[in-house]
Design an enzyme around this catalytic site. Structure first.
Site, short mmCIF file in Angstrom:
data_model
loop_
_atom_site.label_atom_id
_atom_site.label_comp_id
_atom_site.label_asym_id
_atom_site.label_seq_id
_atom_site.Cartn_x
_atom_site.Cartn_y
_atom_site.Cartn_z
N VAL A 12 -25.23 24.76 37.01
CA VAL A 12 -24.67 23.92 35.96
C VAL A 12 -24.53 24.68 34.65
CG1 VAL A 12 -26.80 22.97 34.95
CG2 VAL A 12 -24.76 21.53 35.08
N SER A 13 -25.13 25.87 34.59
CA SER A 13 -25.15 26.67 33.36
C SER A 13 -24.18 27.84 33.46
CB SER A 13 -26.57 27.21 33.13
OG SER A 13 -26.56 28.33 32.27
N PRO A 14 -23.12 27.88 32.63
CA PRO A 14 -22.20 29.02 32.67
C PRO A 14 -22.86 30.31 32.20
CG PRO A 14 -21.70 27.61 30.79
CD PRO A 14 -22.71 26.88 31.62
N SER A 16 -25.86 31.13 32.89
CA SER A 16 -26.52 31.64 34.09
C SER A 16 -25.55 32.50 34.90
CB SER A 16 -27.02 30.48 34.96
OG SER A 16 -28.13 29.84 34.39
#
EC number: 2.5.1.18
Length: 224
Positions: A12-14, A16
């Protein structure tokens, strides 16, 4: 030298994704220095709650700044085609539990390829991978139909639900307040945390690796 980088990530984390890409890009160099990299799936929502942190889009000042920062990061990490999906944010439990199952049952290269495909699906192809049918479609890029079925069934078993929870709690116990979160061990056995996709120069320094700093060049007078 030597050491280990434990990288806690959520699809869900870009940011990341940016960290994932950068570590993979430098995998050969890291391996040459005997530095191991491990990608560990966590639930970012649980980290936010557990640490008391708030997502950037919930705070007006952060949200405004993120518009600029996201664009700069896309350019730096050469990901021009990604953009925030209309359905963002998703509840990432199913895809993250799936990665937890895959990590336990498949080779590292296959696991990392599958993890990477989640970010491409969500952030480039605009697919809501929290939906089982869409997640299955993306998993089929790396696994057979039978394997996809086993992965989705395994992701819903108590063992892998608990494992994702344990991973998340592990990150929290190491001070995590977001993703990507890194717990780095150098060749002397010393450990330190790092956060974000723009602290690799600090990480290389801590690991004692040879690296080049950003250099501002003098103006070329011949071109004036």
């Amino acid at each position: 030298m030597g050491g280990k980088i434990a990288c806690y990530l959520d699809c869900v984390s870009p940011y990341s994704y940016f960290a994932f890409l950068h570590l993979q890009k430098n995998s050969a160099a890291l391996l040459s220095h005997d530095v191991e990299v491990e990608f560990i799936p966590v639930f970012l929502g649980g980290i936010n709650v557990g640490s008391g942190n708030k997502p950037p889009w919930t705070l007006p000042a952060k949200a405004k700044y993120s518009h600029y920062d996201f664009g700069r990061a896309k350019k730096y990490f050469d990901t021009p085609n990604i953009k925030t999906p209309s359905f963002f944010p998703i509840l990432s439990l199913l895809p993250q539990r799936s990665m937890t199952y895959i990590k336990s049952h498949f080779p590292k290269t296959q696991y990392e390829s599958a993890f990477g495909s989640l970010w491409v699906a969500m952030w480039q192809d605009q697919l809501d991978i929290s939906k089982p049918n869409l997640l299955a479609r993306i998993l089929s890029l790396n696994f057979s139909a039978g394997q996809v079925k086993a992965i989705l069934e395994g992701a819903n078993k108590p063992e892998y639900k608990q494992k994702l929870l344990d991973n998340t709690q592990e990150a929290l116990s190491k001070g995590a307040f977001g993703c990507p979160w890194f717990w780095v061990t150098n060749g002397e056995g010393k450990e330190e945390p790092f956060f974000g996709s723009d602290r690799f120069h600090f990480m290389w320094e801590f690991l004692g690796l040879p690296w080049k700093d950003v250099e501002l060049l003098l103006k070329d007078k011949a071109k004036i």
